[in-house]
Design a protein around this motif. Structure first.
Motif, PDB file in Angstrom:
ATOM      1  N   LEU A   1       0.830  -1.205   0.000  1.00  0.00           N
ATOM      2  CA  LEU A   1       0.000   0.000   0.000  1.00  0.00           C
ATOM      3  C   LEU A   1       0.866   1.257   0.000  1.00  0.00           C
ATOM      4  CD1 LEU A   1      -2.983  -0.624   2.491  1.00  0.00           C
ATOM      5  CD2 LEU A   1      -3.093  -0.282   0.022  1.00  0.00           C
ATOM      6  N   TYR A   2       1.901   1.247   0.816  1.00  0.00           N
ATOM      7  CA  TYR A   2       2.756   2.429   0.892  1.00  0.00           C
ATOM      8  C   TYR A   2       3.648   2.574  -0.331  1.00  0.00           C
ATOM      9  CZ  TYR A   2       1.148   3.729   5.466  1.00  0.00           C
ATOM     10  OH  TYR A   2       0.349   4.154   6.492  1.00  0.00           O
ATOM     11  N   LYS A   3       4.000   1.466  -0.964  1.00  0.00           N
ATOM     12  CA  LYS A   3       4.722   1.570  -2.231  1.00  0.00           C
ATOM     13  C   LYS A   3       3.829   2.219  -3.288  1.00  0.00           C
ATOM     14  CE  LYS A   3       8.005  -2.255  -1.771  1.00  0.00           C
ATOM     15  NZ  LYS A   3       8.611  -3.399  -2.453  1.00  0.00           N
ATOM     16  N   LEU A   4       2.553   1.834  -3.300  1.00  0.00           N
ATOM     17  CA  LEU A   4       1.617   2.428  -4.259  1.00  0.00           C
ATOM     18  C   LEU A   4       1.403   3.906  -3.944  1.00  0.00           C
ATOM     19  CD1 LEU A   4      -0.384   2.077  -6.597  1.00  0.00           C
ATOM     20  CD2 LEU A   4      -2.112   1.402  -4.924  1.00  0.00           C
ATOM     21  N   ARG A   5       1.285   4.256  -2.671  1.00  0.00           N
ATOM     22  CA  ARG A   5       1.119   5.654  -2.280  1.00  0.00           C
ATOM     23  C   ARG A   5       2.285   6.503  -2.793  1.00  0.00           C
ATOM     24  NH1 ARG A   5       2.267   8.389   2.733  1.00  0.00           N
ATOM     25  NH2 ARG A   5       4.216   7.182   2.569  1.00  0.00           N
ATOM     26  N   ASP A   6       3.498   6.004  -2.647  1.00  0.00           N
ATOM     27  CA  ASP A   6       4.667   6.756  -3.094  1.00  0.00           C
ATOM     28  C   ASP A   6       4.659   6.960  -4.607  1.00  0.00           C
ATOM     29  OD1 ASP A   6       5.490   6.835  -0.471  1.00  0.00           O
ATOM     30  OD2 ASP A   6       6.851   5.121  -0.653  1.00  0.00           O
ATOM     31  N   LEU A   7       4.230   5.940  -5.350  1.00  0.00           N
ATOM     32  CA  LEU A   7       4.144   6.081  -6.801  1.00  0.00           C
ATOM     33  C   LEU A   7       3.131   7.152  -7.192  1.00  0.00           C
ATOM     34  CD1 LEU A   7       4.269   2.325  -7.918  1.00  0.00           C
ATOM     35  CD2 LEU A   7       6.005   4.064  -8.363  1.00  0.00           C
ATOM     36  N   HIS A   8       2.009   7.218  -6.472  1.00  0.00           N
ATOM     37  CA  HIS A   8       0.993   8.238  -6.763  1.00  0.00           C
ATOM     38  C   HIS A   8       1.521   9.637  -6.472  1.00  0.00           C
ATOM     39  CE1 HIS A   8      -2.313   5.840  -8.037  1.00  0.00           C
ATOM     40  NE2 HIS A   8      -2.430   5.163  -6.918  1.00  0.00           N
ATOM     41  N   LEU A   9       2.228   9.790  -5.387  1.00  0.00           N
ATOM     42  CA  LEU A   9       2.748  11.109  -5.045  1.00  0.00           C
ATOM     43  C   LEU A   9       3.777  11.577  -6.075  1.00  0.00           C
ATOM     44  CD1 LEU A   9       3.115  10.915  -1.152  1.00  0.00           C
ATOM     45  CD2 LEU A   9       1.265  11.921  -2.500  1.00  0.00           C
TER      46      LEU A   9
ATOM     47  N   GLY B   1       3.578  11.091  -9.202  1.00  0.00           N
ATOM     48  CA  GLY B   1       2.807  11.598 -10.334  1.00  0.00           C
ATOM     49  C   GLY B   1       1.788  12.646  -9.952  1.00  0.00           C
ATOM     50  N   GLU B   2       1.808  13.109  -8.700  1.00  0.00           N
ATOM     51  CA  GLU B   2       0.858  14.116  -8.190  1.00  0.00           C
ATOM     52  C   GLU B   2      -0.588  13.647  -8.314  1.00  0.00           C
ATOM     53  OE1 GLU B   2       1.644  17.836 -10.084  1.00  0.00           O
ATOM     54  OE2 GLU B   2       3.568  18.127  -9.082  1.00  0.00           O
ATOM     55  N   ASN B   3      -0.800  12.355  -8.148  1.00  0.00           N
ATOM     56  CA  ASN B   3      -2.158  11.797  -8.130  1.00  0.00           C
ATOM     57  C   ASN B   3      -2.652  11.795  -6.677  1.00  0.00           C
ATOM     58  OD1 ASN B   3      -1.774  11.284 -10.861  1.00  0.00           O
ATOM     59  ND2 ASN B   3      -1.128   9.182 -10.517  1.00  0.00           N
ATOM     60  N   TYR B   4      -3.021  12.955  -6.176  1.00  0.00           N
ATOM     61  CA  TYR B   4      -3.330  13.081  -4.753  1.00  0.00           C
ATOM     62  C   TYR B   4      -4.612  12.348  -4.369  1.00  0.00           C
ATOM     63  CZ  TYR B   4       0.320  16.612  -4.766  1.00  0.00           C
ATOM     64  OH  TYR B   4       1.525  17.252  -4.890  1.00  0.00           O
ATOM     65  N   THR B   5      -5.598  12.364  -5.249  1.00  0.00           N
ATOM     66  CA  THR B   5      -6.848  11.653  -4.938  1.00  0.00           C
ATOM     67  C   THR B   5      -6.592  10.161  -4.796  1.00  0.00           C
ATOM     68  OG1 THR B   5      -8.194  13.298  -6.086  1.00  0.00           O
ATOM     69  CG2 THR B   5      -9.151  11.106  -5.797  1.00  0.00           C
ATOM     70  N   GLU B   6      -5.831   9.591  -5.714  1.00  0.00           N
ATOM     71  CA  GLU B   6      -5.543   8.157  -5.667  1.00  0.00           C
ATOM     72  C   GLU B   6      -4.664   7.812  -4.462  1.00  0.00           C
ATOM     73  OE1 GLU B   6      -7.249   9.146  -9.328  1.00  0.00           O
ATOM     74  OE2 GLU B   6      -5.459  10.022  -8.432  1.00  0.00           O
ATOM     75  N   ALA B   7      -3.725   8.712  -4.111  1.00  0.00           N
ATOM     76  CA  ALA B   7      -2.898   8.491  -2.918  1.00  0.00           C
ATOM     77  C   ALA B   7      -3.760   8.473  -1.665  1.00  0.00           C
ATOM     78  CB  ALA B   7      -1.836   9.588  -2.814  1.00  0.00           C
ATOM     79  N   ALA B   8      -4.785   9.336  -1.633  1.00  0.00           N
ATOM     80  CA  ALA B   8      -5.688   9.368  -0.475  1.00  0.00           C
ATOM     81  C   ALA B   8      -6.477   8.071  -0.359  1.00  0.00           C
ATOM     82  CB  ALA B   8      -6.642  10.559  -0.608  1.00  0.00           C
ATOM     83  N   TYR B   9      -7.019   7.589  -1.463  1.00  0.00           N
ATOM     84  CA  TYR B   9      -7.774   6.332  -1.431  1.00  0.00           C
ATOM     85  C   TYR B   9      -6.877   5.160  -1.021  1.00  0.00           C
ATOM     86  CZ  TYR B   9     -12.091   8.159  -3.487  1.00  0.00           C
ATOM     87  OH  TYR B   9     -13.266   8.822  -3.691  1.00  0.00           O
ATOM     88  N   THR B  10      -5.605   5.217  -1.401  1.00  0.00           N
ATOM     89  CA  THR B  10      -4.673   4.149  -1.038  1.00  0.00           C
ATOM     90  C   THR B  10      -4.444   4.122   0.468  1.00  0.00           C
ATOM     91  OG1 THR B  10      -3.580   4.352  -3.190  1.00  0.00           O
ATOM     92  CG2 THR B  10      -2.370   3.229  -1.442  1.00  0.00           C
ATOM     93  N   LEU B  11      -4.177   5.300   1.062  1.00  0.00           N
ATOM     94  CA  LEU B  11      -3.972   5.353   2.513  1.00  0.00           C
ATOM     95  C   LEU B  11      -5.249   5.021   3.277  1.00  0.00           C
ATOM     96  CD1 LEU B  11      -1.654   8.328   3.504  1.00  0.00           C
ATOM     97  CD2 LEU B  11      -1.161   5.899   3.400  1.00  0.00           C
ATOM     98  N   LEU B  12      -6.377   5.309   2.657  1.00  0.00           N
ATOM     99  CA  LEU B  12      -7.659   5.014   3.312  1.00  0.00           C
ATOM    100  C   LEU B  12      -7.810   3.510   3.558  1.00  0.00           C
ATOM    101  CD1 LEU B  12     -10.036   6.751   4.263  1.00  0.00           C
ATOM    102  CD2 LEU B  12     -11.174   6.258   2.103  1.00  0.00           C
ATOM    103  N   LEU B  13      -7.242   2.688   2.688  1.00  0.00           N
ATOM    104  CA  LEU B  13      -7.298   1.236   2.885  1.00  0.00           C
ATOM    105  C   LEU B  13      -6.548   0.828   4.151  1.00  0.00           C
ATOM    106  CD1 LEU B  13      -6.730  -0.057  -0.764  1.00  0.00           C
ATOM    107  CD2 LEU B  13      -8.881   0.081   0.493  1.00  0.00           C
ATOM    108  N   HIS B  14      -5.451   1.505   4.448  1.00  0.00           N
ATOM    109  CA  HIS B  14      -4.724   1.212   5.688  1.00  0.00           C
ATOM    110  C   HIS B  14      -5.532   1.659   6.898  1.00  0.00           C
ATOM    111  CE1 HIS B  14      -0.864   1.801   8.306  1.00  0.00           C
ATOM    112  NE2 HIS B  14      -1.634   0.824   8.732  1.00  0.00           N
ATOM    113  N   SER B  15      -6.126   2.845   6.810  1.00  0.00           N
ATOM    114  CA  SER B  15      -6.877   3.367   7.964  1.00  0.00           C
ATOM    115  C   SER B  15      -8.056   2.468   8.313  1.00  0.00           C
ATOM    116  CB  SER B  15      -7.369   4.788   7.677  1.00  0.00           C
ATOM    117  OG  SER B  15      -8.386   4.793   6.699  1.00  0.00           O
ATOM    118  N   ARG B  16      -8.612   1.777   7.323  1.00  0.00           N
ATOM    119  CA  ARG B  16      -9.769   0.920   7.595  1.00  0.00           C
ATOM    120  C   ARG B  16      -9.394  -0.355   8.336  1.00  0.00           C
ATOM    121  NH1 ARG B  16     -12.806   1.566   1.724  1.00  0.00           N
ATOM    122  NH2 ARG B  16     -13.560   3.689   2.067  1.00  0.00           N
ATOM    123  N   LEU B  17      -8.109  -0.638   8.419  1.00  0.00           N
ATOM    124  CA  LEU B  17      -7.671  -1.785   9.208  1.00  0.00           C
ATOM    125  C   LEU B  17      -7.564  -1.443  10.693  1.00  0.00           C
ATOM    126  CD1 LEU B  17      -4.802  -3.078   6.878  1.00  0.00           C
ATOM    127  CD2 LEU B  17      -7.145  -3.929   7.013  1.00  0.00           C
TER     128      LEU B  17
END
Length: 825
Positions: free
Chosen positions: A214-222, A224-240
């Motif tokens: 999840l954090y590898k994917l978050r870094d890839l989004h950042l 590319g400045e894909n902030y919305t997708e980075a937020a949805y990625t971190l949201l998956l961690h928060s739901r745990l």
């Protein structure tokens, strides 16, 4: 060592452990990896020394089998080193050492009835080893073949081994894809492989590895400045995580020593910041509300609550005031055997960036696959293309299908809110292409204009953790010329309505777009619109040949009739905004509209809307917005008989009362709502508006009367009492006589509010009564002092309170000042 330290009495675990690690370190040393040398150097080494890796590998295998019952001492500790040895690209060494894995499986299964330790360890080590460069397709084939052959002789472990082999094969496939694209310039491919891996780990319940990717994917989004997708990625961690004070699991160690509440709050702050940068304020508001619930009812930090509410208020303001460009969506098909498996012969829906044109998107796509051939058609390619060894790529624009949330249906929702859902939270997409069928009339192309429509449904809604998702469901439908005409009229009416709303809300907009839209419809010199539909469909010949289209013909006539009041509203608005130099243009448009109106109302009846200036309100609301669902209903395409009350011609009297226009609304979409309660029926019209105004005034009043307060408190008490079980589950309190209480799921997006009253209820009814009595006595004593009352409220406000109280109450008895002050201050 074999003679002195292998028997049961003299067996030294640490000694043999050191031996295995030293032997594996020798085999894996860089200077012996012959595959990295040139052919000449490799041959010289083999002639002079042989392959020393094979010699030591065979020795490790022989020693392992001599350990006997002591093998269990090296599981799972030796799984990683043995795996590292088997990954060496030497065929004979692999064939000799891979059977050690099956021996480990048999030992653990004999000892414990399963081999979970071995399985967990090999999955963990395989991820690190393959990412580091070990393993290949041949290794995957050998591992599958050797383990299945070994298991065929032992029926007790055969099913479990087959499942394990399937698991490892799936993991290896994804890991090899991931390793291949990590050195690639295409960030999109890296993201796709990362998502494939994290989904795999989620499916097999490996939470630590799942979070790692999840954090590898978050870094890839950042990147590319894909902030919305980075937020949805971190949201998956928060739901745990839960809103609890339990310490985080070991896999969260990289965040330091934190409770789950602290980590979840930190994640929410980061996610809200990402959503803000991505202009996804609706999602940010949802998280703000959840945080505010915790600050208000769980940790009672009102200072943080205040800051959070300020931020939330800013997001609401942004929704209404800041322009958010709609992104375009593109269907991309990757055809041919030249693509990697995760792309091969699949179609994906991509979400474009702001103001990104299809040409720019397509050029960027082609730069990622420079050897690919672009397909210039939008039809699905044949099997020859799909089975070709080359790479073919197809790209075209698709239209998202609006799915209005249930809470917004049939309500006067501002366009700024609705527009967001037109391009967000979408999962279905249309692509329509016109085709000709039957004889073509050169004077009227609409009669033979059929539409072939392809509907793409993605696996998840967009936006999400990626800017694209695979379209797993692709359906093809055909629209008849009449259905096409209905859709076109609905779209035109919706466009008129939307533009009127925009100009009503913002008087600074230039008038030209409105002028062009209205003139293109009402001026006979440029209009081709529904006059062509009349010639094509409103004939006796068409009615006789297509008797099944009766309801659709009524629907089309109804839409034509409804276009007149919409045009009238637009022209009236245009007249107020038009400049002097455009006044002749406006007057000609008015003249054309009068003729058009007379013709349409005579043939299709009269439809009426309220006057443009009729519905005044302190809120920025369009007078037409509440009629959107009534006038324009795509769902009515299916063709129920139109029940819109009409007038036969234009000479009938127009209703004068404000309520009369409510009877002219169509019923096709069922959006004319009637509210019913025990005492009265409230209909659409002025009565509805007055009711809303009265409710509004009541909300704004800061004065709450005793009866209202008691009723509200009673309702609140019941609401809190109903959450007792949820409170018990979250605090690990057990219910003595109920064993089947469902626990709140860890992935819940919002948890119940645990207030102070709930804490009392959990303790027992006596404590509740005591707490209430104590609170009431404190309130009475505090409010009974006239000096304190005078300090907090002026006498004028109190007199006003009592005066308004006595004027509303039916009870002639004077109110008790002590009780009233107790309730309000």
């Amino acid at each position: 060592m074999n003679q002195k330290f292998l028997t049961n009495d003299d067996f030294e675990v640490q000694l043999w452990n050191n031996y295995f690690h030293l032997a594996v370190a020798f085999i894996t040393q860089e200077s012996l990896q012959l595959q990295h040398f040139s052919p000449t150097k490799r041959n010289k080494i083999l002639v002079k020394y042989g392959d020393m890796r094979r010699l030591i590998g065979f020795a490790i295998r022989d020693i392992w089998y001599k350990l006997g019952s002591h093998k269990i001492c090296f599981i799972p500790g030796m799984v990683g080193p043995i795996l590292e040895m088997t990954l060496i690209p030497e065929e004979e060494l692999r064939r000799a050492t891979i059977p050690i894995f099956f021996d480990m499986i048999s030992c653990e299964h004999t000892q414990f009835g399963n081999f979970h330790k071995f399985e967990n360890e090999i999955i963990l080590k395989l991820d690190h080893e393959v990412e580091g460069g070990g393993g290949d397709e041949r290794y995957m084939q050998l591992l599958e073949t050797i383990l299945l052959d070994c298991a065929a002789e032992k029926s007790t472990v055969k099913p479990q081994v087959q499942h394990f082999v399937s698991l490892v094969k799936g993991l290896l496939t994804r890991l090899l894809d991931y390793r291949t694209v990590m050195s690639d310039d295409s960030r999109n491919n890296r993201m796709s492989c990362t998502v494939n891996l994290l989904n795999f780990y989620k499916d097999i319940n490996r939470e630590g590895m799942y979070i790692r990717y999840l954090y590898k994917l978050r870094d890839l989004h950042l990147e590319g400045e894909n902030y919305t997708e980075a937020a949805y990625t971190l949201l998956l961690h928060s739901r745990l995580l839960k809103w609890s004070d339990d310490m985080c699991s070991p896999q969260f160690e990289f965040h330091g020593s934190q409770t789950q509440r602290q980590l979840k709050e930190t994640l929410y702050d980061t996610i809200i910041d990402y959503f803000d940068k991505g202009k996804m304020w609706e999602e940010a508001i949802t998280l703000c509300k959840e945080l505010a619930e915790q600050y208000e009812n769980e940790i009672f930090d009102y200072e943080l609550l205040s800051k959070r509410l300020e931020k939330q208020a800013k997001f609401y303001e942004n929704i209404m005031k800041i322009l958010r460009p709609k992104p375009d969506y593109f269907a991309v098909g990757y055809y041919g055997q030249g693509y990697p498996p995760f792309l091969r012969n699949k179609v994906f829906i991509h979400r474009g960036k702001e103001y990104e044109r299809r040409e720019d998107f397509q050029n960027q796509l082609m730069s990622q696959f420079p050897s690919s051939v672009r397909l210039n058609t939008t039809t699905m390619p044949g099997e020859d293309i799909k089975n070709s060894p080359l790479q073919y790529i197809q790209c075209f624009t698709v239209q998202p299908v609006l799915e209005i949330p249930p809470r917004l249906k049939n309500k006067p929702v501002p366009d700024q809110i609705i527009n967001f859902y037109k391009s967000n939270y979408v999962q279905r997409f249309h692509y329509s292409r016109p085709v000709r069928k039957g004889p073509v009339d050169p004077n009227n192309e609409f009669a033979s204009m059929w539409i072939e429509r392809t509907t793409f449904t993605t696996v998840y809604k967009l936006p999400g953790i990626l800017r694209w998702f695979e379209a797993t469901d692709i359906k093809h439908t055909t629209l008849s010329p009449l259905e096409n005409a209905i859709e076109t009229m609905e779209s035109t009416n919706e466009k008129i309505l939307t533009m009127i709303n925009q100009y009503q809300a913002d008087w600074s907009l230039p008038i030209n777009p409105l002028s062009m839209l209205l003139n293109g419809i009402v001026d006979p010199a440029v209009m081709g619109g529904f006059a062509k539909y009349e010639k094509a469909f409103f004939t006796d010949e068409y009615t006789q040949q297509h008797s099944e289209d009766r309801d659709k013909l009524l629907r089309l006539k109804d839409l034509i009739a409804w276009q007149i009041p919409l045009l009238g509203g637009g022209i009236s608005l245009h007249g107020k905004r038009v400049t002097d130099d455009l006044r002749p243009f406006h007057e000609r448009m008015e003249e054309c509209f009068k003729q058009l109106k007379k013709k349409v109302e005579k043939e299709y009846g009269v439809r009426e809307l309220p006057d443009l200036d009729e519905r005044k309100s302190t809120r920025p609301r369009s007078m037409l917005r509440s009629f959107r669902q009534s006038i324009i209903s795509i769902s009515s395409l299916q063709g129920s008989e139109c029940g819109t009350p009409t007038k036969s011609h234009a000479d009938r009297d127009i209703p004068e009362s404000p309520n009369s226009w409510s009877s002219t609304l169509p019923r096709s979409s069922g959006s004319v709502s009637v509210s019913i309660d025990e005492e009265s029926v409230v209909t659409v019209g002025d009565a509805e508006v007055k009711l809303r105004k009265s409710k509004k005034k009541k909300k704004r009043s800061s004065m709450i009367f005793i009866t209202e307060e008691r009723e509200r408190t009673s309702t609140l008490d019941c609401k809190r009492l109903s959450k007792k079980q949820e409170f018990r589950s979250d605090t690990n309190l057990s219910e003595p006589n109920n064993e089947n209480v469902p626990l709140t799921h860890a992935n819940s997006r919002s948890l119940p509010a645990i207030t102070g009253l709930s804490l009392s209820v959990a303790g027992g009814a006596e404590e509740v009564d005591a707490a209430k009595a104590k609170r009431d006595s404190k309130t009475m004593s505090a409010s009974g002092t006239s000096d304190r009352t005078a300090d907090r409220r002026s006498k004028g406000v109190i007199n006003l309170l009592f005066k308004s109280k006595s004027s509303r109450s039916e009870d002639p008895k004077p109110s008790d000042p002590a009780k009233d002050s107790d309730n309000h201050f």
